[in-house]
Design a protein around this motif. Structure first.
Motif, PDB file in Angstrom:
ATOM      1  N   LEU A   1     -43.313 -53.971  38.780  1.00  0.00           N
ATOM      2  CA  LEU A   1     -44.255 -52.904  39.115  1.00  0.00           C
ATOM      3  C   LEU A   1     -45.542 -53.058  38.319  1.00  0.00           C
ATOM      4  O   LEU A   1     -45.521 -53.480  37.158  1.00  0.00           O
ATOM      5  CB  LEU A   1     -43.656 -51.530  38.779  1.00  0.00           C
ATOM      6  N   PRO A   2     -46.687 -52.700  38.912  1.00  0.00           N
ATOM      7  CA  PRO A   2     -47.932 -52.658  38.127  1.00  0.00           C
ATOM      8  C   PRO A   2     -47.883 -51.506  37.131  1.00  0.00           C
ATOM      9  O   PRO A   2     -46.978 -50.657  37.177  1.00  0.00           O
ATOM     10  CB  PRO A   2     -49.005 -52.441  39.192  1.00  0.00           C
ATOM     11  N   ASN A   3     -48.870 -51.447  36.241  1.00  0.00           N
ATOM     12  CA  ASN A   3     -48.902 -50.366  35.251  1.00  0.00           C
ATOM     13  C   ASN A   3     -49.080 -49.002  35.898  1.00  0.00           C
ATOM     14  O   ASN A   3     -48.548 -47.998  35.402  1.00  0.00           O
ATOM     15  CB  ASN A   3     -50.043 -50.601  34.250  1.00  0.00           C
ATOM     16  N   GLU A   4     -49.846 -48.951  36.988  1.00  0.00           N
ATOM     17  CA  GLU A   4     -50.099 -47.693  37.684  1.00  0.00           C
ATOM     18  C   GLU A   4     -49.607 -47.778  39.120  1.00  0.00           C
ATOM     19  O   GLU A   4     -49.844 -48.771  39.809  1.00  0.00           O
ATOM     20  CB  GLU A   4     -51.597 -47.366  37.672  1.00  0.00           C
ATOM     21  N   VAL A   5     -48.899 -46.731  39.557  1.00  0.00           N
ATOM     22  CA  VAL A   5     -48.388 -46.667  40.926  1.00  0.00           C
ATOM     23  C   VAL A   5     -48.702 -45.292  41.508  1.00  0.00           C
ATOM     24  O   VAL A   5     -49.122 -44.383  40.796  1.00  0.00           O
ATOM     25  CB  VAL A   5     -46.862 -46.925  40.958  1.00  0.00           C
ATOM     26  N   LYS A   6     -48.471 -45.142  42.807  1.00  0.00           N
ATOM     27  CA  LYS A   6     -48.700 -43.863  43.470  1.00  0.00           C
ATOM     28  C   LYS A   6     -47.403 -43.072  43.556  1.00  0.00           C
ATOM     29  O   LYS A   6     -46.312 -43.606  43.380  1.00  0.00           O
ATOM     30  CB  LYS A   6     -49.273 -44.099  44.867  1.00  0.00           C
ATOM     31  N   THR A   7     -47.535 -41.793  43.819  1.00  0.00           N
ATOM     32  CA  THR A   7     -46.361 -40.952  43.981  1.00  0.00           C
ATOM     33  C   THR A   7     -45.597 -41.344  45.247  1.00  0.00           C
ATOM     34  O   THR A   7     -46.136 -41.966  46.161  1.00  0.00           O
ATOM     35  CB  THR A   7     -46.745 -39.463  44.073  1.00  0.00           C
ATOM     36  N   GLY A   8     -44.323 -40.945  45.280  1.00  0.00           N
ATOM     37  CA  GLY A   8     -43.508 -41.184  46.452  1.00  0.00           C
ATOM     38  C   GLY A   8     -42.478 -42.273  46.258  1.00  0.00           C
ATOM     39  O   GLY A   8     -42.397 -42.921  45.212  1.00  0.00           O
ATOM     40  N   SER A   9     -41.694 -42.504  47.296  1.00  0.00           N
ATOM     41  CA  SER A   9     -40.638 -43.512  47.286  1.00  0.00           C
ATOM     42  C   SER A   9     -41.232 -44.888  47.558  1.00  0.00           C
ATOM     43  O   SER A   9     -42.066 -45.047  48.446  1.00  0.00           O
ATOM     44  CB  SER A   9     -39.590 -43.177  48.346  1.00  0.00           C
ATOM     45  N   GLN A  10     -40.814 -45.882  46.791  1.00  0.00           N
ATOM     46  CA  GLN A  10     -41.364 -47.229  46.926  1.00  0.00           C
ATOM     47  C   GLN A  10     -40.379 -48.278  46.425  1.00  0.00           C
ATOM     48  O   GLN A  10     -39.436 -47.967  45.692  1.00  0.00           O
ATOM     49  CB  GLN A  10     -42.685 -47.348  46.171  1.00  0.00           C
ATOM     50  N   THR A  11     -40.627 -49.500  46.827  1.00  0.00           N
ATOM     51  CA  THR A  11     -39.776 -50.610  46.400  1.00  0.00           C
ATOM     52  C   THR A  11     -39.992 -50.907  44.926  1.00  0.00           C
ATOM     53  O   THR A  11     -41.120 -50.855  44.427  1.00  0.00           O
ATOM     54  CB  THR A  11     -40.091 -51.864  47.234  1.00  0.00           C
ATOM     55  N   ILE A  12     -38.898 -51.214  44.229  1.00  0.00           N
ATOM     56  CA  ILE A  12     -38.982 -51.638  42.837  1.00  0.00           C
ATOM     57  C   ILE A  12     -38.262 -52.978  42.705  1.00  0.00           C
ATOM     58  O   ILE A  12     -37.123 -53.134  43.149  1.00  0.00           O
ATOM     59  CB  ILE A  12     -38.383 -50.576  41.884  1.00  0.00           C
ATOM     60  N   ASP A  13     -38.958 -53.967  42.141  1.00  0.00           N
ATOM     61  CA  ASP A  13     -38.424 -55.324  42.045  1.00  0.00           C
ATOM     62  C   ASP A  13     -38.288 -55.751  40.589  1.00  0.00           C
ATOM     63  O   ASP A  13     -39.085 -55.364  39.724  1.00  0.00           O
ATOM     64  CB  ASP A  13     -39.326 -56.315  42.779  1.00  0.00           C
ATOM     65  N   PHE A  14     -37.279 -56.600  40.344  1.00  0.00           N
ATOM     66  CA  PHE A  14     -37.036 -57.176  39.027  1.00  0.00           C
ATOM     67  C   PHE A  14     -36.735 -58.660  39.184  1.00  0.00           C
ATOM     68  O   PHE A  14     -36.330 -59.116  40.261  1.00  0.00           O
ATOM     69  CB  PHE A  14     -35.816 -56.532  38.346  1.00  0.00           C
ATOM     70  N   THR A  15     -36.912 -59.413  38.093  1.00  0.00           N
ATOM     71  CA  THR A  15     -36.322 -60.744  37.998  1.00  0.00           C
ATOM     72  C   THR A  15     -35.471 -60.790  36.732  1.00  0.00           C
ATOM     73  O   THR A  15     -35.813 -60.161  35.717  1.00  0.00           O
ATOM     74  CB  THR A  15     -37.375 -61.872  37.939  1.00  0.00           C
ATOM     75  N   LEU A  16     -34.361 -61.536  36.802  1.00  0.00           N
ATOM     76  CA  LEU A  16     -33.453 -61.706  35.672  1.00  0.00           C
ATOM     77  C   LEU A  16     -33.282 -63.190  35.387  1.00  0.00           C
ATOM     78  O   LEU A  16     -33.003 -63.977  36.298  1.00  0.00           O
ATOM     79  CB  LEU A  16     -32.076 -61.088  35.969  1.00  0.00           C
ATOM     80  N   HIS A  17     -33.468 -63.556  34.118  1.00  0.00           N
ATOM     81  CA  HIS A  17     -33.295 -64.944  33.700  1.00  0.00           C
ATOM     82  C   HIS A  17     -32.501 -65.000  32.401  1.00  0.00           C
ATOM     83  O   HIS A  17     -32.738 -64.215  31.480  1.00  0.00           O
ATOM     84  CB  HIS A  17     -34.645 -65.637  33.504  1.00  0.00           C
ATOM     85  N   LYS A  18     -31.605 -65.942  32.349  1.00  0.00           N
ATOM     86  CA  LYS A  18     -30.776 -66.153  31.166  1.00  0.00           C
ATOM     87  C   LYS A  18     -31.412 -67.218  30.271  1.00  0.00           C
ATOM     88  O   LYS A  18     -31.959 -68.199  30.762  1.00  0.00           O
ATOM     89  CB  LYS A  18     -29.385 -66.618  31.599  1.00  0.00           C
ATOM     90  N   MET A  19     -31.343 -67.002  28.955  1.00  0.00           N
ATOM     91  CA  MET A  19     -31.777 -68.039  28.035  1.00  0.00           C
ATOM     92  C   MET A  19     -30.580 -68.924  27.728  1.00  0.00           C
ATOM     93  O   MET A  19     -29.605 -68.499  27.104  1.00  0.00           O
ATOM     94  CB  MET A  19     -32.325 -67.442  26.739  1.00  0.00           C
ATOM     95  N   ASP A  20     -30.621 -70.166  28.200  1.00  0.00           N
ATOM     96  CA  ASP A  20     -29.475 -71.066  28.102  1.00  0.00           C
ATOM     97  C   ASP A  20     -29.914 -72.379  27.469  1.00  0.00           C
ATOM     98  O   ASP A  20     -30.005 -73.410  28.132  1.00  0.00           O
ATOM     99  CB  ASP A  20     -28.881 -71.297  29.494  1.00  0.00           C
ATOM    100  N   GLN A  21     -30.180 -72.365  26.187  1.00  0.00           N
ATOM    101  CA  GLN A  21     -30.560 -73.536  25.419  1.00  0.00           C
ATOM    102  C   GLN A  21     -31.774 -74.238  26.021  1.00  0.00           C
ATOM    103  O   GLN A  21     -32.898 -73.888  25.709  1.00  0.00           O
ATOM    104  CB  GLN A  21     -29.371 -74.495  25.280  1.00  0.00           C
TER     105      GLN A  21
END
Length: 281
Positions: free
Chosen positions: A186-206
């Motif tokens: 998400l950006p720092n500022e968003v609008k009111t209401g329902s919206q998509t929220i995205d993430f990425t997940l990464h493992k630190m593996d040597q």
């Protein structure tokens, strides 16, 4: 800003990631980054190069290579564009281009998650990297983008990565995967209401930062000033390649936080709750 140019080489720099603590002060002497397979181009629209900010460039014998960003680079998941033209500014296509990113801290260095390039056409390539920390004053060169053209020309560009205004990439310990970097898109500022929220997940593996799937990212939006949350939120579920998508609902304007916990098979596996600030306009 002009980049370093290291002449001709047929291979990328070899780098190896050592163990990082939460503050990321325990870095190794050399690092290795491994590109993640199956990157998804999230920008379906054509890129307006004139709207981007050039942060570095260099000229080869018959080509000009430019590095551009939307505004600036901060310590989070960022998109970078690489443009290749001839000396008259015409697009150069069908270029074999590869890259990686490393953090040079002087005596020590480490890598970070990044995805393969996406060829957008017209000599423009999209890179996506997670900068797990900001550049540090008087400690090495900072983040560097290493690029190899046609397996012969090796280039390095200094990347001005500053601290993000609001936390957008946070490491957390987990039961099975050790330290995991959770990035909110998400950006720092968003609008009111329902919206998509995205993430990425990464493992630190040597030696690498592989993407993590098969988690559920539980979210809890909360408005501290008013002492309430919101209804109709949906946990972010795996879309593959370390990408997660859910739904968040901001019911009024003002400062919010998004509390995040990682679950697997219905069990909480993150060792602590993550908190991401968001300003709702």
């Amino acid at each position: 800003m002009k980049p370093f140019y290291f002449g001709k080489s047929s291979m990328l720099l070899s780098i190896m990631a050592m163990a990082l603590i939460y503050s990321l002060t325990g870095c190794g002497n050399s690092t290795h980054n491994q590109q993640q397979e199956g990157a998804v181009d999230t920008a379906d629209a054509l890129v307006d190069i004139t709207a981007l900010t050039k942060i570095a460039d260099t000229t080869l014998t018959d080509k000009k290579i430019s590095v551009l960003v939307q505004d600036s680079l901060t310590s989070k998941n960022e998109t970078i564009y690489i443009q290749i033209t001839d000396l008259e500014g015409n697009p150069v296509t069908n270029t074999n281009l590869d890259y990686n990113v490393i953090m040079d801290m002087g005596m020590m260095s480490h890598g970070g998650p990044y995805y393969p390039l996406v060829d957008l056409g017209d000599g423009i390539y999209k890179a996506e990297a997670v900068f797990i920390m900001a550049n540090m004053k008087d400690m090495g060169k900072g983040w560097i983008l290493n690029a190899v053209l046609n397996k012969t020309d090796s280039l390095s560009f200094l990347l001005p990565v500053s601290e993000a205004k609001f936390a957008r990439t946070i490491p957390v310990g987990t039961k099975e995967d050790g330290r995991v970097f959770v990035s909110l898109l998400l950006p720092n500022e968003v609008k009111t209401g329902s919206q998509t929220i995205d993430f990425t997940l990464h493992k630190m593996d040597q030696e690498a930062f592989p993407p993590l799937d098969n988690y559920t990212v539980e979210i809890e939006p909360f408005m501290p000033d008013m002492g309430h949350g919101s209804p109709d939120n949906k946990a972010a579920v795996s879309k593959g390649n370390g990408r997660y998508s859910g739904t968040v609902n901001f019911t009024m304007k003002g400062p919010w936080t998004i509390k995040v916990n990682l679950f697997k098979k219905g069990e909480k596996v993150s060792q602590e709750e993550l908190v991401f600030p968001v300003e709702v306009k």
